[in-house]
Structure formats: C-alpha cells, structure tokens
Scaffold this motif. Structure first.
Motif, PDB file in Angstrom:
ATOM      1  N   SER A 145       0.732  -1.146   0.061  1.00  0.00           N
ATOM      2  CA  SER A 145      -0.067   0.207   0.055  1.00  0.00           C
ATOM      3  C   SER A 145       0.985   1.265   0.044  1.00  0.00           C
ATOM      4  O   SER A 145       0.635   2.256  -0.822  1.00  0.00           O
ATOM      5  CB  SER A 145      -0.932   0.266   1.308  1.00  0.00           C
ATOM      6  N   ALA A 146       1.861   1.191   0.708  1.00  0.00           N
ATOM      7  CA  ALA A 146       2.951   2.366   0.776  1.00  0.00           C
ATOM      8  C   ALA A 146       3.524   2.619  -0.451  1.00  0.00           C
ATOM      9  O   ALA A 146       3.572   3.858  -0.963  1.00  0.00           O
ATOM     10  CB  ALA A 146       3.865   2.208   1.874  1.00  0.00           C
ATOM     11  N   TYR A 147       4.060   1.498  -1.186  1.00  0.00           N
ATOM     12  CA  TYR A 147       4.514   1.428  -2.454  1.00  0.00           C
ATOM     13  C   TYR A 147       3.604   2.112  -3.465  1.00  0.00           C
ATOM     14  O   TYR A 147       3.822   3.002  -4.309  1.00  0.00           O
ATOM     15  CB  TYR A 147       4.900   0.016  -2.923  1.00  0.00           C
ATOM     16  N   GLU A 148       2.101   1.741  -3.565  1.00  0.00           N
ATOM     17  CA  GLU A 148       1.303   2.047  -4.575  1.00  0.00           C
ATOM     18  C   GLU A 148       0.981   3.690  -4.365  1.00  0.00           C
ATOM     19  O   GLU A 148       0.942   4.488  -5.157  1.00  0.00           O
ATOM     20  CB  GLU A 148      -0.029   1.463  -4.275  1.00  0.00           C
ATOM     21  N   ARG A 202       1.940   6.571  -6.876  1.00  0.00           N
ATOM     22  CA  ARG A 202       0.559   7.205  -7.322  1.00  0.00           C
ATOM     23  C   ARG A 202       1.143   8.982  -7.173  1.00  0.00           C
ATOM     24  O   ARG A 202       0.978   9.634  -8.117  1.00  0.00           O
ATOM     25  CB  ARG A 202      -0.841   7.272  -6.710  1.00  0.00           C
ATOM     26  N   LEU A 203       1.771   9.226  -6.189  1.00  0.00           N
ATOM     27  CA  LEU A 203       2.237  10.570  -5.752  1.00  0.00           C
ATOM     28  C   LEU A 203       3.312  11.120  -6.792  1.00  0.00           C
ATOM     29  O   LEU A 203       3.298  12.189  -7.303  1.00  0.00           O
ATOM     30  CB  LEU A 203       2.737  10.844  -4.414  1.00  0.00           C
ATOM     31  N   LYS A 204       4.082  10.078  -7.138  1.00  0.00           N
ATOM     32  CA  LYS A 204       5.276  10.464  -8.155  1.00  0.00           C
ATOM     33  C   LYS A 204       4.439  10.627  -9.591  1.00  0.00           C
ATOM     34  O   LYS A 204       5.096  11.584 -10.431  1.00  0.00           O
ATOM     35  CB  LYS A 204       6.246   9.220  -8.292  1.00  0.00           C
ATOM     36  N   ALA A 205       3.545   9.917  -9.925  1.00  0.00           N
ATOM     37  CA  ALA A 205       2.843   9.898 -11.333  1.00  0.00           C
ATOM     38  C   ALA A 205       2.076  11.300 -11.257  1.00  0.00           C
ATOM     39  O   ALA A 205       2.193  11.920 -12.540  1.00  0.00           O
ATOM     40  CB  ALA A 205       1.882   8.840 -11.495  1.00  0.00           C
ATOM     41  N   GLY A 252       4.787  14.093   0.265  1.00  0.00           N
ATOM     42  CA  GLY A 252       3.610  13.561   0.937  1.00  0.00           C
ATOM     43  C   GLY A 252       3.542  12.421   1.986  1.00  0.00           C
ATOM     44  O   GLY A 252       4.444  11.796   1.839  1.00  0.00           O
ATOM     45  N   SER A 253       2.942  12.456   3.046  1.00  0.00           N
ATOM     46  CA  SER A 253       2.958  11.532   3.973  1.00  0.00           C
ATOM     47  C   SER A 253       2.170  10.358   3.652  1.00  0.00           C
ATOM     48  O   SER A 253       1.240  10.391   2.613  1.00  0.00           O
ATOM     49  CB  SER A 253       2.752  12.288   5.361  1.00  0.00           C
TER      50      SER A 253
END
Length: 106
Positions: free
Chosen positions: A20-23, A27-30, A36-37
């Motif tokens: 979940s953290a990786y996803e 998503r934030l990187k995309a 972001g936390s």
C-alpha cells in the motif's frame, strides 16, 4: 498453534502495508507531487502488524527451562558431576621431596 497463526497474519498484514505504501508513493510520483505523507490507514496497519507479530512470537516460544543446580542434578548423577579422585596419594613422591639434600648441594 495460535502463535504461528498470528505470525502468518502479521506477515501478510506487513506485506500488505508495504504494498500500500509503494502504491501510494508511486501514485504521488505520477502526479508530480513526491512530497506527501503516507495515509494513516497504512501506518495503522504497519503498527498493527508489529503488535501482532510481537504477540505471535511471544506465544510461539517454547517454555523456559529451569537453570538451577537442583534441576541440573535431576538429569545427572553425582558420578557424572564429580568424577575427580576423592584423594591423591603422594606417598611415593613424598620421600624424594622431603629427603635431605646431598652434602655437595645447598
């Protein structure tokens, strides 16, 4: 048995929290917002997995062994523990140690 089940559940929960953290971070990187936390549910899931894993490991350990002298003597005999000679005979060597020195030596 309960300890192993809790360890498996903790492992699955921890892997899910990591995924979940990786996803979330990908998503934030995309979106172009690398700052972001993590969401709170991912943090809570990680803490829950840690607590569950600690509890599972505690329940999975074997019982503690007694390490006193009395418990050791229950498993052994006195012959195994005290196998040295009861006395030593110095009679044969005592004569040469206590003999008077020859006249030429002092």
């Amino acid at each position: 048995m309960l300890g192993r089940i809790l360890l498996v559940l903790a492992t699955i929960s921890l892997f899910h929290a990591a995924y979940s953290a990786y996803e979330h971070l990908s998503r934030l990187k995309a979106l172009g917002k690398p700052e972001g936390s993590l969401p709170l549910n991912t943090v809570y899931e990680s803490v829950f997995a840690l607590i569950l894993g600690t509890l599972g490991a505690s329940l999975n350990t074997p019982p503690l062994k007694d390490i006193t002298w009395a418990s050791e003597m229950k498993k052994r005999t006195i012959d195994e523990m005290d196998s040295r000679l009861g006395f030593a005979n110095f009679h044969s060597r005592g004569k040469s140690f206590l003999a008077p020195l020859p006249a030429g030596r002092s």
